[in-house]
Design a protein around this motif. Structure first.
Motif, PDB file in Angstrom:
ATOM      1  N   TYR A  33     -10.871   9.455   1.030  1.00  0.00           N
ATOM      2  CA  TYR A  33     -10.737   8.340   1.965  1.00  0.00           C
ATOM      3  C   TYR A  33     -12.085   7.993   2.581  1.00  0.00           C
ATOM      4  CZ  TYR A  33      -6.111  10.594   2.059  1.00  0.00           C
ATOM      5  OH  TYR A  33      -4.918  11.184   1.718  1.00  0.00           O
ATOM      6  N   TRP A  34     -12.255   6.722   2.910  1.00  0.00           N
ATOM      7  CA  TRP A  34     -13.331   6.285   3.798  1.00  0.00           C
ATOM      8  C   TRP A  34     -12.713   5.732   5.076  1.00  0.00           C
ATOM      9  CZ3 TRP A  34     -18.027   7.823   3.536  1.00  0.00           C
ATOM     10  CH2 TRP A  34     -18.703   7.951   2.312  1.00  0.00           C
ATOM     11  N   TYR A  35     -13.263   6.184   6.219  1.00  0.00           N
ATOM     12  CA  TYR A  35     -12.872   5.691   7.527  1.00  0.00           C
ATOM     13  C   TYR A  35     -14.101   5.158   8.262  1.00  0.00           C
ATOM     14  CZ  TYR A  35      -8.336   8.161   7.516  1.00  0.00           C
ATOM     15  OH  TYR A  35      -7.057   8.592   7.248  1.00  0.00           O
ATOM     16  N   LYS A  36     -13.853   4.214   9.168  1.00  0.00           N
ATOM     17  CA  LYS A  36     -14.873   3.743  10.093  1.00  0.00           C
ATOM     18  C   LYS A  36     -14.438   4.156  11.495  1.00  0.00           C
ATOM     19  CE  LYS A  36     -16.938  -0.502  11.977  1.00  0.00           C
ATOM     20  NZ  LYS A  36     -16.931  -1.995  11.928  1.00  0.00           N
ATOM     21  N   GLN A  37     -15.367   4.743  12.253  1.00  0.00           N
ATOM     22  CA  GLN A  37     -15.065   5.123  13.629  1.00  0.00           C
ATOM     23  C   GLN A  37     -16.052   4.451  14.569  1.00  0.00           C
ATOM     24  OE1 GLN A  37     -15.364   9.317  14.778  1.00  0.00           O
ATOM     25  NE2 GLN A  37     -13.507   9.095  16.016  1.00  0.00           N
ATOM     26  N   ARG A  54      -8.096   3.418  -6.866  1.00  0.00           N
ATOM     27  CA  ARG A  54      -7.947   2.913  -5.514  1.00  0.00           C
ATOM     28  C   ARG A  54      -6.487   2.545  -5.263  1.00  0.00           C
ATOM     29  NH1 ARG A  54     -11.125  -2.372  -3.581  1.00  0.00           N
ATOM     30  NH2 ARG A  54     -12.770  -1.327  -4.713  1.00  0.00           N
ATOM     31  N   VAL A  55      -5.920   3.085  -4.188  1.00  0.00           N
ATOM     32  CA  VAL A  55      -4.523   2.805  -3.868  1.00  0.00           C
ATOM     33  C   VAL A  55      -4.372   2.012  -2.586  1.00  0.00           C
ATOM     34  CG1 VAL A  55      -3.679   4.810  -5.102  1.00  0.00           C
ATOM     35  CG2 VAL A  55      -4.221   5.023  -2.689  1.00  0.00           C
ATOM     36  N   GLU A  56      -5.441   1.850  -1.831  1.00  0.00           N
ATOM     37  CA  GLU A  56      -5.339   1.114  -0.579  1.00  0.00           C
ATOM     38  C   GLU A  56      -6.687   0.517  -0.233  1.00  0.00           C
ATOM     39  OE1 GLU A  56      -2.866   0.246   1.110  1.00  0.00           O
ATOM     40  OE2 GLU A  56      -3.455  -0.123   3.173  1.00  0.00           O
ATOM     41  N   ASN A  57      -6.662  -0.746   0.182  1.00  0.00           N
ATOM     42  CA  ASN A  57      -7.862  -1.405   0.661  1.00  0.00           C
ATOM     43  C   ASN A  57      -7.436  -2.215   1.866  1.00  0.00           C
ATOM     44  OD1 ASN A  57      -9.956  -3.083   1.248  1.00  0.00           O
ATOM     45  ND2 ASN A  57     -10.150  -3.955  -0.783  1.00  0.00           N
ATOM     46  N   ASN A  58      -7.766  -1.753   3.046  1.00  0.00           N
ATOM     47  CA  ASN A  58      -7.253  -2.361   4.271  1.00  0.00           C
ATOM     48  C   ASN A  58      -8.061  -3.572   4.704  1.00  0.00           C
ATOM     49  OD1 ASN A  58      -5.124  -0.662   4.510  1.00  0.00           O
ATOM     50  ND2 ASN A  58      -6.038   0.662   6.031  1.00  0.00           N
ATOM     51  N   SER A  59      -8.091  -4.609   3.841  1.00  0.00           N
ATOM     52  CA  SER A  59      -8.751  -5.865   4.200  1.00  0.00           C
ATOM     53  C   SER A  59     -10.177  -5.640   4.671  1.00  0.00           C
ATOM     54  CB  SER A  59      -7.945  -6.589   5.296  1.00  0.00           C
ATOM     55  OG  SER A  59      -6.637  -6.837   4.864  1.00  0.00           O
ATOM     56  N   VAL A  60     -10.890  -4.842   3.930  1.00  0.00           N
ATOM     57  CA  VAL A  60     -12.284  -4.550   4.276  1.00  0.00           C
ATOM     58  C   VAL A  60     -13.182  -5.637   3.697  1.00  0.00           C
ATOM     59  CG1 VAL A  60     -14.124  -2.861   4.025  1.00  0.00           C
ATOM     60  CG2 VAL A  60     -11.750  -2.097   4.275  1.00  0.00           C
ATOM     61  N   PRO A  61     -14.173  -6.107   4.472  1.00  0.00           N
ATOM     62  CA  PRO A  61     -15.083  -7.140   3.935  1.00  0.00           C
ATOM     63  C   PRO A  61     -15.757  -6.689   2.646  1.00  0.00           C
ATOM     64  CG  PRO A  61     -15.395  -6.860   6.289  1.00  0.00           C
ATOM     65  CD  PRO A  61     -14.470  -5.773   5.853  1.00  0.00           C
ATOM     66  N   SER A  62     -16.052  -7.654   1.788  1.00  0.00           N
ATOM     67  CA  SER A  62     -16.613  -7.342   0.476  1.00  0.00           C
ATOM     68  C   SER A  62     -18.020  -6.770   0.548  1.00  0.00           C
ATOM     69  CB  SER A  62     -16.608  -8.604  -0.397  1.00  0.00           C
ATOM     70  OG  SER A  62     -17.386  -9.620   0.211  1.00  0.00           O
ATOM     71  N   ARG A  63     -18.640  -6.802   1.706  1.00  0.00           N
ATOM     72  CA  ARG A  63     -19.971  -6.196   1.828  1.00  0.00           C
ATOM     73  C   ARG A  63     -19.890  -4.668   1.777  1.00  0.00           C
ATOM     74  NH1 ARG A  63     -18.736  -8.684   6.770  1.00  0.00           N
ATOM     75  NH2 ARG A  63     -18.594  -7.253   8.577  1.00  0.00           N
ATOM     76  N   PHE A  64     -18.661  -4.126   1.823  1.00  0.00           N
ATOM     77  CA  PHE A  64     -18.427  -2.703   1.606  1.00  0.00           C
ATOM     78  C   PHE A  64     -17.763  -2.554   0.237  1.00  0.00           C
ATOM     79  CE2 PHE A  64     -19.346  -1.121   5.813  1.00  0.00           C
ATOM     80  CZ  PHE A  64     -19.103  -2.204   6.632  1.00  0.00           C
TER      81      PHE A  64
END
Lengths: 112, 112
Positions: A33-37, A54-64
């Protein structure tokens, strides 16, 4: 090495730079997993991989842009970030998706 | 939408002064509740997983309990080294797989 390791531990980058964060787990787990805190916010789940898929992509901007070449390694490629992307980025792994997660020490990112 | 609320936001205790941290949750299909400890600038360290109401787990001065709506982390006779932020997370069914939602944490300070 034991547990979950992350490199680099600290990163300063400009808005036009490209950099990558690396995570390696030595626990024999199948999910990563990757998290942002950010300050005063709960951990935000960014990406979930199970057996390198990949099983989940929580609407992360494409710059990541994540990459999982095998079940032990996870990368987060960064490009044209914004100052609001400055945060602690945490990697975690678990035996299977969403079971008890074990975290790395994090990469403290500052975007100027 | 799954929600996890931790209280208090911050807690200051004298060494030896026992207290409890609260984690209340609203989820459908709870599969597990996790407690983590996080020191400044580091990744969360796993403490406990609780799966069903009535379950209790202990580790040194810490004891975690679970009901159908909340969990408590009891700290008995705390020491300064127990100072940290304590995070609660819940695991529930979401869209075909199990999702983990974190609270914002309780920052504990134990004064000698």
């Amino acid at each position: 090495e034991t547990g979950v390791t992350q490199t680099p531990r600290h990163l300063v980058m400009g808005m036009t730079n490209k950099k990558s964060l690396k995570c390696e787990q030595h626990l024999g787990h199948n999910a990563m997993y990757w998290y942002k805190q950010s300050a005063k916010k709960p951990l935000e789940l960014m990406f979930v991989y199970s057996l390198e898929e990949r099983v989940e992509n929580n609407s992360v901007p494409s710059r990541f842009s994540p990459e999982c070449p095998n079940s032990s390694h996870l990368f987060l490629h960064l490009h044209t970030l914004q100052p609001e992307d400055s945060a602690l980025y945490l990697c975690a792994s678990s035996q299977v998706v969403s079971e008890t997660q074990y975290f790395g020490p994090g990469t403290r990112l500052l975007v100027l | 939408e799954d929600q996890v609320t931790q209280s208090p936001e911050a807690l200051r205790l004298q060494e030896g002064e026992s207290s409890s941290l609260n984690c209340s949750y609203t989820v459908s299909g709870l599969r597990g509740l996790f407690w983590y400890r996080q020191d400044p600038g580091k990744g969360p360290e796993f403490l406990f997983t609780l799966y069903s109401a009535g379950e209790e787990k202990e580790k040194e001065r810490l004891k975690a309990t679970l009901t159908k709506k909340e969990s408590f982390l009891h700290i008995t006779a705390p020491k300064p080294e127990d100072s940290a932020t304590y995070l609660c997370a819940v695991q529930a069914h979401s869209g075909g797989y199990q999702k983990v939602t974190f609270g914002t944490g309780t920052k504990l300070q134990v004064i000698p």
